[in-house]
Design a protein around this motif. Structure first.
Motif, PDB file in Angstrom:
ATOM      1  N   GLY A 272     -40.799   7.741  49.987  1.00 27.21           N
ATOM      2  CA  GLY A 272     -41.504   6.986  51.017  1.00 27.21           C
ATOM      3  C   GLY A 272     -42.879   7.520  51.379  1.00 27.21           C
ATOM      4  O   GLY A 272     -43.503   7.021  52.310  1.00 27.21           O
ATOM      5  N   THR A 273     -43.351   8.535  50.662  1.00 27.87           N
ATOM      6  CA  THR A 273     -44.673   9.093  50.933  1.00 27.87           C
ATOM      7  C   THR A 273     -45.431   9.287  49.630  1.00 27.87           C
ATOM      8  O   THR A 273     -44.914   9.015  48.556  1.00 27.87           O
ATOM      9  CB  THR A 273     -44.574  10.469  51.639  1.00 27.87           C
ATOM     10  OG1 THR A 273     -44.145  11.452  50.690  1.00 27.87           O
ATOM     11  CG2 THR A 273     -43.631  10.451  52.817  1.00 27.87           C
ATOM     12  N   THR A 274     -46.638   9.777  49.739  1.00 24.61           N
ATOM     13  CA  THR A 274     -47.414  10.138  48.551  1.00 24.61           C
ATOM     14  C   THR A 274     -47.494  11.656  48.398  1.00 24.61           C
ATOM     15  O   THR A 274     -48.242  12.159  47.579  1.00 24.61           O
ATOM     16  CB  THR A 274     -48.833   9.549  48.635  1.00 24.61           C
ATOM     17  OG1 THR A 274     -49.467  10.044  49.818  1.00 24.61           O
ATOM     18  CG2 THR A 274     -48.797   8.032  48.649  1.00 24.61           C
ATOM     19  N   GLU A 275     -46.701  12.381  49.198  1.00 23.68           N
ATOM     20  CA  GLU A 275     -46.706  13.844  49.179  1.00 23.68           C
ATOM     21  C   GLU A 275     -45.962  14.380  47.953  1.00 23.68           C
ATOM     22  O   GLU A 275     -44.804  14.053  47.721  1.00 23.68           O
ATOM     23  CB  GLU A 275     -46.040  14.386  50.446  1.00 23.68           C
ATOM     24  CG  GLU A 275     -45.986  15.881  50.503  1.00 23.68           C
ATOM     25  CD  GLU A 275     -45.245  16.393  51.733  1.00 23.68           C
ATOM     26  OE1 GLU A 275     -44.918  17.579  51.730  1.00 23.68           O
ATOM     27  OE2 GLU A 275     -44.994  15.617  52.658  1.00 23.68           O
ATOM     28  N   PHE A 276     -46.658  15.221  47.167  1.00 23.77           N
ATOM     29  CA  PHE A 276     -46.046  15.826  45.991  1.00 23.77           C
ATOM     30  C   PHE A 276     -45.179  17.008  46.396  1.00 23.77           C
ATOM     31  O   PHE A 276     -45.596  17.858  47.169  1.00 23.77           O
ATOM     32  CB  PHE A 276     -47.107  16.287  44.993  1.00 23.77           C
ATOM     33  CG  PHE A 276     -47.792  15.148  44.301  1.00 23.77           C
ATOM     34  CD1 PHE A 276     -47.160  14.472  43.276  1.00 23.77           C
ATOM     35  CD2 PHE A 276     -49.062  14.740  44.684  1.00 23.77           C
ATOM     36  CE1 PHE A 276     -47.782  13.407  42.632  1.00 23.77           C
ATOM     37  CE2 PHE A 276     -49.698  13.688  44.055  1.00 23.77           C
ATOM     38  CZ  PHE A 276     -49.052  13.012  43.030  1.00 23.77           C
ATOM     39  N   VAL A 277     -43.981  17.062  45.853  1.00 24.53           N
ATOM     40  CA  VAL A 277     -43.050  18.151  46.103  1.00 24.53           C
ATOM     41  C   VAL A 277     -43.110  19.167  44.966  1.00 24.53           C
ATOM     42  O   VAL A 277     -43.014  20.368  45.181  1.00 24.53           O
ATOM     43  CB  VAL A 277     -41.606  17.609  46.248  1.00 24.53           C
ATOM     44  CG1 VAL A 277     -40.607  18.720  46.450  1.00 24.53           C
ATOM     45  CG2 VAL A 277     -41.531  16.608  47.386  1.00 24.53           C
ATOM     46  N   ASP A 278     -43.290  18.671  43.738  1.00 27.21           N
ATOM     47  CA  ASP A 278     -43.348  19.530  42.559  1.00 27.21           C
ATOM     48  C   ASP A 278     -44.112  18.798  41.460  1.00 27.21           C
ATOM     49  O   ASP A 278     -44.171  17.572  41.456  1.00 27.21           O
ATOM     50  CB  ASP A 278     -41.939  19.875  42.082  1.00 27.21           C
ATOM     51  CG  ASP A 278     -41.903  21.036  41.098  1.00 27.21           C
ATOM     52  OD1 ASP A 278     -42.921  21.743  40.951  1.00 27.21           O
ATOM     53  OD2 ASP A 278     -40.851  21.241  40.474  1.00 27.21           O
ATOM     54  N   SER A 279     -44.671  19.549  40.520  1.00 25.18           N
ATOM     55  CA  SER A 279     -45.448  18.947  39.449  1.00 25.18           C
ATOM     56  C   SER A 279     -45.666  19.953  38.329  1.00 25.18           C
ATOM     57  O   SER A 279     -45.654  21.156  38.566  1.00 25.18           O
ATOM     58  CB  SER A 279     -46.806  18.505  39.996  1.00 25.18           C
ATOM     59  OG  SER A 279     -47.663  18.088  38.969  1.00 25.18           O
ATOM     60  N   THR A 280     -45.885  19.441  37.118  1.00 28.25           N
ATOM     61  CA  THR A 280     -46.293  20.307  36.014  1.00 28.25           C
ATOM     62  C   THR A 280     -47.805  20.262  35.828  1.00 28.25           C
ATOM     63  O   THR A 280     -48.328  20.859  34.902  1.00 28.25           O
ATOM     64  CB  THR A 280     -45.620  19.883  34.681  1.00 28.25           C
ATOM     65  OG1 THR A 280     -45.941  18.523  34.412  1.00 28.25           O
ATOM     66  CG2 THR A 280     -44.128  20.114  34.705  1.00 28.25           C
ATOM     67  N   LYS A 281     -48.512  19.575  36.717  1.00 27.23           N
ATOM     68  CA  LYS A 281     -49.972  19.461  36.600  1.00 27.23           C
ATOM     69  C   LYS A 281     -50.596  20.853  36.550  1.00 27.23           C
ATOM     70  O   LYS A 281     -50.330  21.698  37.390  1.00 27.23           O
ATOM     71  CB  LYS A 281     -50.536  18.672  37.779  1.00 27.23           C
ATOM     72  CG  LYS A 281     -51.985  18.328  37.615  1.00 27.23           C
ATOM     73  CD  LYS A 281     -52.450  17.370  38.692  1.00 27.23           C
ATOM     74  CE  LYS A 281     -53.861  16.926  38.400  1.00 27.23           C
ATOM     75  NZ  LYS A 281     -54.277  15.855  39.288  1.00 27.23           N
ATOM     76  N   GLY A 282     -51.377  21.095  35.515  1.00 28.13           N
ATOM     77  CA  GLY A 282     -52.025  22.391  35.344  1.00 28.13           C
ATOM     78  C   GLY A 282     -51.116  23.440  34.715  1.00 28.13           C
ATOM     79  O   GLY A 282     -51.499  24.593  34.592  1.00 28.13           O
ATOM     80  N   ALA A 283     -49.925  23.034  34.307  1.00 33.27           N
ATOM     81  CA  ALA A 283     -48.969  23.969  33.706  1.00 33.27           C
ATOM     82  C   ALA A 283     -48.442  23.371  32.399  1.00 33.27           C
ATOM     83  O   ALA A 283     -48.753  22.238  32.049  1.00 33.27           O
ATOM     84  CB  ALA A 283     -47.813  24.226  34.663  1.00 33.27           C
ATOM     85  N   GLU A 284     -47.650  24.126  31.708  1.00 24.43           N
ATOM     86  CA  GLU A 284     -47.022  23.642  30.478  1.00 24.43           C
ATOM     87  C   GLU A 284     -45.970  22.591  30.825  1.00 24.43           C
ATOM     88  O   GLU A 284     -45.345  22.654  31.883  1.00 24.43           O
ATOM     89  CB  GLU A 284     -46.354  24.806  29.739  1.00 24.43           C
ATOM     90  CG  GLU A 284     -47.328  25.842  29.212  1.00 24.43           C
ATOM     91  CD  GLU A 284     -48.217  25.289  28.105  1.00 24.43           C
ATOM     92  OE1 GLU A 284     -47.710  24.581  27.222  1.00 24.43           O
ATOM     93  OE2 GLU A 284     -49.422  25.570  28.137  1.00 24.43           O
TER      94      GLU A 284
END
Length: 64
Positions: free
Chosen positions: A20-32
Motif C-alpha cells: 500500500g505504499t511506495t516505501e522500499f523494504v529491501d532491494s538488490t539495487k546496487g548489489a549482485e
C-alpha cells in the motif's frame, strides 16, 4: 533460457515495497542479483512458483 521447476541456476534482481505504499523494504539495487537453484527450496515457494516460465530479461511483478 526459460526458468523451469527444477535445477536451473536463476539470478533475480528485486525490489520489495511495503504493501500500500511506495516505501522500499529491501532491494538488490546496487548489489549482485539473488542467485538460487530452482526446485531446491532455497527461496519463498510462492516467489519461486511465480518465476517458472519467465526467461532472461523479462520484467515481472509478484504481488503477495
Amino acid at each position: 533460457m526459460t526458468i523451469t521447476n527444477e535445477n536451473c541456476v536463476v539470478g533475480i534482481e528485486y525490489e520489495v515495497k511495503q504493501a500500500g505504499t511506495t516505501e522500499f523494504v529491501d532491494s538488490t539495487k546496487g548489489a549482485e542479483p539473488l542467485e538460487f537453484i530452482s526446485g531446491k527450496g532455497q527461496i519463498i515457494p510462492g516467489i519461486e512458483n511465480a518465476l517458472v516460465g519467465m526467461y532472461q530479461g523479462v520484467r515481472g511483478e509478484i504481488m503477495g
